[in-house]
Each structure stands twice: as structure tokens, then as C-alpha cells.
Design an enzyme around this catalytic site. Sequence first.
Site, PDB file in Angstrom:
ATOM      1  N   SER A  30      13.394 -85.903 -95.190  1.00 10.43           N
ATOM      2  CA  SER A  30      13.614 -86.051 -96.634  1.00 10.43           C
ATOM      3  C   SER A  30      12.383 -86.726 -97.240  1.00 10.43           C
ATOM      4  CB  SER A  30      14.855 -86.913 -96.896  1.00 10.43           C
ATOM      5  OG  SER A  30      14.572 -88.263 -96.543  1.00 10.43           O
TER       6      SER A  30
ATOM      7  N   ASP B   1      13.380 -81.617 -96.534  1.00 11.95           N
ATOM      8  CA  ASP B   1      14.764 -81.622 -97.019  1.00 11.95           C
ATOM      9  C   ASP B   1      14.789 -82.137 -98.464  1.00 11.95           C
ATOM     10  OD1 ASP B   1      17.552 -81.424 -96.752  1.00 11.95           O
ATOM     11  OD2 ASP B   1      17.747 -83.491 -96.024  1.00 11.95           O
TER      12      ASP B   1
ATOM     13  N   ASP C 102      14.935 -78.414-104.292  1.00 14.24           N
ATOM     14  CA  ASP C 102      16.294 -78.662-104.766  1.00 14.24           C
ATOM     15  C   ASP C 102      16.296 -78.746-106.293  1.00 14.24           C
ATOM     16  OD1 ASP C 102      18.785 -79.493-105.421  1.00 14.24           O
ATOM     17  OD2 ASP C 102      18.830 -81.221-104.078  1.00 14.24           O
TER      18      ASP C 102
ATOM     19  N   GLU D 106      18.656 -74.132-103.825  1.00 14.79           N
ATOM     20  CA  GLU D 106      20.057 -74.597-103.897  1.00 14.79           C
ATOM     21  C   GLU D 106      20.654 -74.203-105.234  1.00 14.79           C
ATOM     22  OE1 GLU D 106      21.134 -78.457-102.401  1.00 14.79           O
ATOM     23  OE2 GLU D 106      22.758 -78.705-103.851  1.00 14.79           O
TER      24      GLU D 106
ATOM     25  N   GLY E 267      26.696 -88.006 -97.147  1.00 13.27           N
ATOM     26  CA  GLY E 267      27.204 -89.336 -96.818  1.00 13.27           C
ATOM     27  C   GLY E 267      28.509 -89.316 -96.033  1.00 13.27           C
TER      28      GLY E 267
ATOM     29  N   SER F 174      28.109 -83.327 -92.117  1.00 16.28           N
ATOM     30  CA  SER F 174      28.478 -84.237 -91.023  1.00 16.28           C
ATOM     31  C   SER F 174      29.995 -84.310 -90.894  1.00 16.28           C
ATOM     32  CB  SER F 174      27.920 -85.642 -91.290  1.00 16.28           C
ATOM     33  OG  SER F 174      26.572 -85.716 -90.876  1.00 16.28           O
TER      34      SER F 174
ATOM     35  N   ASP G 226      22.817 -85.526 -91.097  1.00 22.82           N
ATOM     36  CA  ASP G 226      22.103 -86.794 -91.158  1.00 22.82           C
ATOM     37  C   ASP G 226      23.072 -87.953 -90.907  1.00 22.82           C
ATOM     38  OD1 ASP G 226      20.381 -88.862 -91.572  1.00 22.82           O
ATOM     39  OD2 ASP G 226      19.757 -88.294 -93.568  1.00 22.82           O
TER      40      ASP G 226
HETATM   41  P1  13P Z   1      25.322 -85.422 -94.247  1.00 21.82           P
HETATM   42  O1  13P Z   1      25.216 -86.624 -95.127  1.00 21.82           O
HETATM   43  O2  13P Z   1      26.718 -84.862 -94.270  1.00 21.82           O
HETATM   44  O3  13P Z   1      24.862 -85.664 -92.862  1.00 21.82           O
HETATM   45  O4  13P Z   1      24.384 -84.279 -94.874  1.00 21.82           O
HETATM   46  C1  13P Z   1      23.001 -84.304 -94.642  1.00 21.82           C
HETATM   47  C2  13P Z   1      22.265 -83.332 -95.502  1.00 21.82           C
HETATM   48  O5  13P Z   1      22.813 -82.480 -96.160  1.00 21.82           O
HETATM   49  C3  13P Z   1      20.798 -83.460 -95.513  1.00 21.82           C
HETATM   50  O6  13P Z   1      20.213 -82.571 -96.419  1.00 21.82           O
HETATM   51  O1  G3H Z   2      20.478 -85.152 -98.062  1.00 21.24           O
HETATM   52  C1  G3H Z   2      20.181 -86.323 -97.873  1.00 21.24           C
HETATM   53  C2  G3H Z   2      19.733 -86.741 -96.513  1.00 21.24           C
HETATM   54  O2  G3H Z   2      20.800 -87.343 -95.836  1.00 21.24           O
HETATM   55  C3  G3H Z   2      18.532 -87.627 -96.609  1.00 21.24           C
HETATM   56  O3  G3H Z   2      18.863 -88.892 -97.078  1.00 21.24           O
HETATM   57  O4  G3H Z   2      17.164 -89.348 -98.865  1.00 21.24           O
HETATM   58  O5  G3H Z   2      18.376 -91.222 -97.676  1.00 21.24           O
HETATM   59  O6  G3H Z   2      16.633 -89.871 -96.492  1.00 21.24           O
HETATM   60  P1  G3H Z   2      17.675 -89.887 -97.582  1.00 21.24           P
HETATM   61 ZN    ZN Z   3      21.397 -82.244 -98.157  1.00 20.26          ZN
END
Ligand code: 13P
Ligand code: G3H
Ligand code: ZN
Length: 315
Positions: free
Chosen positions: A56, A88, A110, A140, A187, A221, A263
Site C-alpha cells: 500500500s 495496492d 483506486d 475499482e 479491517g 480477510s 492484510d
Molecule cells: P482486509 O482488511 O480484509 O485484509 O483487506 C485487505 C485489502 O483489501 C487490501 O487491499
Molecule cells: O486496503 C488496505 C490495506 O489493508 C492497506 O492498509 O493503508 O494501512 O497499509 P494500509
Molecule cells: Zn483493499
Amino acid sequence: MMINTDRKILNSKEIFQKALKEKYAIGAFNISNLELIQAIVEASEEMQSPLILQVSQKAKEYIGNNYLYKLVEGALFSSTIPIVLHLDHGESFDTCKECIDMGFTSVMIDGSKYDFEKNIELTKQVVDYAHNFGVSVEGELGKLSGVEDDISIENIDAIYTDPDKVKEFIERTGCDSLAVAIGTSHGAYKFKNEPKLDLKRLKKIKDLVGQDYPIVLHGASSVLSDLVKLNNDFGGKIEDALGVPEDILIEAIKLGVTKINVDTDLRLAFSGAVRQYLSQNKSEFDPRKYLSAGRNSVKELVKRKIKIFGSENKA
Ligand code: 13P
Ligand code: G3H
Ligand code: ZN
């Protein structure tokens, strides 16, 4: 500086086409430090699974570009599986361009916070640049929203991906894969009560885009209860967390989801094991000890994901 090994990172085209044909999904795992990348790469190598390592913007800033190059080079030197390096949730053309120029082989732009026309314009701008370098682009359409957004039946259509807009979006932008909103969110708190995805909507989208077009599931997740418990048993306080159950993910894969983003589960696995180690070894203060515990826990989790996603022995 560019990533420098004899072995190249790949764009996502080839691994997606094979996954689409054979109806499995590829895990896209978020990395933000050495131990996570080691755990993910070792698990994927042992399972002989193709791998999408995704970073990310915040993780990229946390690691720093110079270290990121070397971590990815390390992954390539230490494994034989196909690896894609993906940005990401790229927020702007400039961030995507920076990653493409650095040697990323796949980027997500995005534009979901913008209206349809602005999202198309931004996504197309990234596609036009990325395709000059053989880099794949994920767009997206629709918004991922969490429990706090309190989605009512009436506003679901305004938030979830509109199947009737999908084809036009792909045709006008040329994006190579599409992230859709069907009820997942980022999350650990994805649902208030019963976990539920709009699989009918997913099927409709897939029927419209065609079986050979890759659909991406973010916020996927499972927030496994064992991992939440592990955190809570050793001093954590994670309450009312709910994720996407594995059987629903399997259904979504059958309907044609090709990339699954993970994640939160990695974070839970890592933190839970570190908490457990430190609390059971109170006189220990060597980071290698507790970070090894975190790394082992993530490795086991990634192997479990690969089995569920069906990408074992597909490298
Ligand atoms: P989770 O928070 O469900 O793991 O999703 C991660 C995600 O979509 C990263 O782009
Ligand atoms: O989609 C979000 C991912 O979980 C990345 O999270 O921006 O805190 O690294 P982050
Ligand atoms: Zn995501």
C-alpha cells in the site's frame, strides 16, 4: 534504481489467465516489513503457489523505496514461484507512475471515491501509461464500506458495484482487472451480525464481463476467531470482530473471483504470536525471537489461505 535480479517479476496477465481457466484464486498479500515478506514468500514457495506481493502507499512509505527494492530482490533470489509486485490502492496517477517507473509490474488505481466519469478518466490515464511498460492495472468500481457506514437496503445500490456500469468501465478504461464492492470492507469489523456477501451481484457482474476477465475481492480477510482469541488471550482487546467466512470465499471463487486481498488476517496472525511469545517469555527481549514467532504464525496462515484459494501447485 530498478529491481535487479536474473529472475523477473511478472505482470498479472499470465497467472490470472491460468487461474481463470482452472477456477482458483491467487492471494494478494500485503507486505510492510521483512518478516511478513519472508513468511509470505516461504509459504508460497513451499506450496508452489503463484504470488502477488502488494504494497500500500502507507506501507511503501513505512518501508522506504530503497529497502523495498532489496526486499523484493531478496524474495526473487530466495524463490522459484511466479511473483507479481503490485501497488495496492494507488490514489493518484503520480503514485502509480512512480511505482511503474520503479519496476512494479502491476498497480491499482483506486478511483472509487470519485464519480463514474472522473474514475474512468483517472483509471484510463494510468492504463495508458502502464501499458507502455507491460504493467497490469486494477481499477475499482463501487465503494467498500465498513460496519460504521451503516448501509441500508435503500443505499446498497449506490455503494455496491453496479453490474450495468461494469462493462462500460472496463471498455472505456482498458483496465486489466476490476475490484468490486459486494459487501466486503477493510479491517477486522466487516459485519454487525451475520457475514453476508451479495454473491448474486457478483454472478451478474461475472456474466457480463465474461468468464475470462479477472475480478478482485478486497477486504477479504476471514478474521479467524482463533487469531482474534490468540490476541485477546495475551493482552489484546479486539471485540466484535467479524470477517468473511472461508466457505463464502470458496463460493466467490467458484463464481469467478481471481484475486483475493489479505492484510488484516496477516496482522492478526503476526500480532497474536508476538503477544503470546512476549507474554510467555517475560525475560526475553531479543527481537529475533518474538519476530520469528510472528513470522511462523503468518507463514502457517498463508499456507492455509493458499489451500482455501486453490492455488497450491499452480506455480
Ligand atoms: P482486509 O482488511 O480484509 O485484509 O483487506 C485487505 C485489502 O483489501 C487490501 O487491499
Ligand atoms: O486496503 C488496505 C490495506 O489493508 C492497506 O492498509 O493503508 O494501512 O497499509 P494500509
Ligand atoms: Zn483493499
